[in-house]
Motif scaffolding. Structure first.
Motif, PDB file in Angstrom:
ATOM      1  N   ASP A  56       0.830  -1.204   0.000  1.00 23.68           N
ATOM      2  CA  ASP A  56       0.000   0.000   0.000  1.00 23.68           C
ATOM      3  C   ASP A  56       0.865   1.253   0.000  1.00 23.68           C
ATOM      4  O   ASP A  56       0.568   2.218  -0.710  1.00 23.68           O
ATOM      5  CB  ASP A  56      -0.943   0.022   1.203  1.00 23.68           C
ATOM      6  N   ARG A  59      -1.630   9.842   5.481  1.00 21.41           N
ATOM      7  CA  ARG A  59      -2.551   9.137   4.581  1.00 21.41           C
ATOM      8  C   ARG A  59      -3.043   7.831   5.199  1.00 21.41           C
ATOM      9  O   ARG A  59      -4.199   7.448   5.072  1.00 21.41           O
ATOM     10  CB  ARG A  59      -1.867   8.864   3.241  1.00 21.41           C
ATOM     11  N   TYR A  95       1.011   4.053  -2.979  1.00 16.99           N
ATOM     12  CA  TYR A  95       0.790   5.465  -2.668  1.00 16.99           C
ATOM     13  C   TYR A  95       1.931   6.322  -3.205  1.00 16.99           C
ATOM     14  O   TYR A  95       1.699   7.373  -3.820  1.00 16.99           O
ATOM     15  CB  TYR A  95       0.627   5.651  -1.159  1.00 16.99           C
ATOM     16  N   ARG A 144       1.551   9.248  -6.022  1.00 18.42           N
ATOM     17  CA  ARG A 144       1.926  10.632  -5.687  1.00 18.42           C
ATOM     18  C   ARG A 144       3.024  11.142  -6.614  1.00 18.42           C
ATOM     19  O   ARG A 144       3.098  12.327  -6.880  1.00 18.42           O
ATOM     20  CB  ARG A 144       2.401  10.730  -4.235  1.00 18.42           C
TER      21      ARG A 144
END
Length: 146
Positions: free
Chosen positions: A15, A35, A19, A23
């Protein structure tokens, strides 16, 4: 291109990698912690382990960025998530439900299984979560090759 099984990282570390990929460029540890609603020290420890696996470059107090193998692996992780969510959406789950349920089970899907599902769906270009990028191992025809 490196071959992935899909089991290289724990689901939480995967995860984090997804992310960072979404980004782009340099991502700060505090952004990741916010987050995922965890302590920055928890993220730092995980990022160290991800860096040791060769997927990110971690500069303490500055942030992280993906290495070339990290980009490849993150693309696979995002693709896997989107294909699993697309499959789940066929069972009348809302896009939000499909995405949430995919998060829970996607770790169990190997690259080979994801490629087979992708082929059986005709190399879809969109999921309920966003665009699906295809790699050459899966898509010798159809889809956008990366």
């Amino acid at each position: 291109m490196q071959e992935f099984t899909g089991q290289e990282l724990s689901s939480k570390k995967a995860d984090y990698l997804k992310y960072i990929y979404m980004r782009g460029d340099l991502v700060k540890t505090t952004e990741i912690a916010a987050r995922f609603d965890v302590a920055p020290s928890t993220v730092t420890k995980a990022l160290r382990e991800i860096a040791n696996a060769g997927y990110i470059e971690h500069t303490p107090y500055h942030g992280v960025r993906l290495t070339p193998p990290g980009v490849e692996y993150a693309r696979f992780l995002v693709r896997r998530h989107r294909i699993v969510a697309l499959v789940l959406s066929h069972y009348r789950l809302t896009p939000e439900e499909a995405c949430s349920e995919a998060e829970k089970i996607e770790q169990s899907f190997s690259k080979d299984l994801v490629d087979r599902i992708c082929r059986s769906l005709g190399h879809p270009m969109m999921s309920v979560c966003g665009e699906i990028e295809h790699d050459r191992g899966c898509c010798s025809s159809g889809g956008r090759l990366v």
